[in-house]
Design a protein around this motif. Sequence first.
Motif, PDB file in Angstrom:
ATOM      1  N   ALA A  15       0.835  -1.298   0.016  1.00 59.01           N
ATOM      2  CA  ALA A  15       0.055  -0.009   0.005  1.00 59.01           C
ATOM      3  C   ALA A  15       0.875   1.160   0.123  1.00 59.01           C
ATOM      4  CB  ALA A  15      -0.778  -0.186   1.317  1.00 59.01           C
TER       5      ALA A  15
ATOM      6  N   GLU B  73      -7.659   0.427  -3.820  1.00 50.98           N
ATOM      7  CA  GLU B  73      -8.602   1.292  -3.564  1.00 50.98           C
ATOM      8  C   GLU B  73     -10.235   0.777  -3.872  1.00 50.98           C
ATOM      9  OE1 GLU B  73      -7.680   4.932  -5.517  1.00 50.98           O
ATOM     10  OE2 GLU B  73      -5.846   5.407  -4.369  1.00 50.98           O
TER      11      GLU B  73
ATOM     12  N   SER C 210      -2.583   4.234   0.880  1.00 50.41           N
ATOM     13  CA  SER C 210      -1.205   4.224   1.184  1.00 50.41           C
ATOM     14  C   SER C 210      -1.144   5.293   2.132  1.00 50.41           C
ATOM     15  CB  SER C 210      -0.429   4.661  -0.177  1.00 50.41           C
ATOM     16  OG  SER C 210      -0.663   5.568  -0.771  1.00 50.41           O
TER      17      SER C 210
ATOM     18  N   ARG D 235       1.050   2.595  -9.734  1.00 46.66           N
ATOM     19  CA  ARG D 235      -0.274   3.341  -9.897  1.00 46.66           C
ATOM     20  C   ARG D 235      -1.484   2.391  -9.835  1.00 46.66           C
ATOM     21  NH1 ARG D 235      -2.953   5.018 -14.572  1.00 46.66           N
ATOM     22  NH2 ARG D 235      -1.049   4.430 -15.761  1.00 46.66           N
TER      23      ARG D 235
ATOM     24  N   ARG E 249      -2.212   0.636  -6.782  1.00 43.58           N
ATOM     25  CA  ARG E 249      -3.040   1.477  -5.910  1.00 43.58           C
ATOM     26  C   ARG E 249      -4.445   1.472  -6.083  1.00 43.58           C
ATOM     27  NH1 ARG E 249       1.609   5.921  -5.042  1.00 43.58           N
ATOM     28  NH2 ARG E 249       2.596   5.112  -3.309  1.00 43.58           N
ATOM     29  N   LYS E 250      -4.622   1.468  -7.526  1.00 47.01           N
ATOM     30  CA  LYS E 250      -6.061   1.475  -7.783  1.00 47.01           C
ATOM     31  C   LYS E 250      -6.888   0.295  -7.577  1.00 47.01           C
ATOM     32  CE  LYS E 250      -6.705   2.554 -12.601  1.00 47.01           C
ATOM     33  NZ  LYS E 250      -6.726   2.597 -13.693  1.00 47.01           N
TER      34      LYS E 250
ATOM     35  N   GLY F 176       3.440   1.356  -1.768  1.00 47.39           N
ATOM     36  CA  GLY F 176       4.127   1.654  -3.181  1.00 47.39           C
ATOM     37  C   GLY F 176       5.343   0.831  -3.223  1.00 47.39           C
TER      38      GLY F 176
ATOM     39  N   ASP G  30       5.837   7.973 -10.507  1.00 47.04           N
ATOM     40  CA  ASP G  30       5.502   8.255  -9.243  1.00 47.04           C
ATOM     41  C   ASP G  30       6.363   9.160  -8.495  1.00 47.04           C
ATOM     42  OD1 ASP G  30       3.691   7.674  -6.912  1.00 47.04           O
ATOM     43  OD2 ASP G  30       5.523   6.765  -6.312  1.00 47.04           O
TER      44      ASP G  30
END
Length: 363
Positions: A43, A69, A267, A62, A65-66, A45, A324
Amino acid sequence: MTEDLLQLSQELSRRGEPFALATVVWRRAPSSAQPGNQAIVTAAGKVRGWLSGACAESVVIREARKALETGEPHLVLLGSPEELAARTNDGISLVPMQCQSEGAIELFVQPVLPKPHLVMIGRTPMVSTLTSLAKTLGWRTVVVDDRGDPDAHPDAGLVVTTLDLEAAGVGENSLVVVATQGQYDELAVDKALGTKAAFIGLIASRKRAQAVLDWLRDVDYTEEALARVKAPAGLDLGSLKHEEIAVGVLAELVQFNAARQPALAASPPDPPPDPARAPEPRVSTAAASPAAPDRDATGAPASASAQADAPGDAIDPVCDMLVDIASARFVSEHEGQTYYFCCPACKKKFEADPARYLTPVTA
């Protein structure tokens, strides 16, 4: 999955930490990726494992993380504009691959969210019923039975026979339910308040619950601290048998846990910006287009809000890949502006001739 990744996934699951597993399902040469390559993305990264070169890493972070979520797995294609255009109706994430290798890869990104960690204190029929119900849901269950017998709790994942909540693994995501039912209620709630548990509930009548809270006030607990205790615990379903009360308690825990899932998957927050630093490049907020992004009068990508999914992403001015910001390794300053790069090659090209990549576009 490699042994290292398997051990890491087990450790993260044991600690109740969310992560995403990314797997290469297809590649087109000359990409360095190979089908079956896997990586774990936490979470925060952090990436462990190997998928492909540096150009793909920021995209993987990225997309991971999507997935965390939304709680949903999805496919990601990094390829040429022609390959992306052919897949526009497939419901997958499309990202231009403009690294020097000019290969292409397709990834399957799967979120792994922690199972709720339920710690029940007591040696009562209520504890047995709750343990059985939680086991049916696949939750991680621990029974704390002070001076008890582990064999008395066959459905529990772990039994602790002292009132030691550290041994029970109670942490900031744990759900603690005190079901001592008059045996040592005050002491059990006192111990629970000494942890960072997300939820503390006391199964008792309203009169008994009030007596326990009054005792805690007498030993100098503040109202703010006592507000952490749900007493009585459980949804009010009326005057019921203990099995039905257990259903009400578990229903409340399910409701509580569902409401905080986005926070569990999020995160850690980015640090506040340093006013002494030069302004950051504009960050983007929507999915990348198959076509290379247009550029504005400064040469930076125009309409940056349409180039990426999450705050914290920048666009490499050389190859237009997403980078990122928090984990970027390759950074350069030019005329008071900070630029981020996917790899050292792009950084070297930019520093050799910044004007080439920042020249205004003419109609």
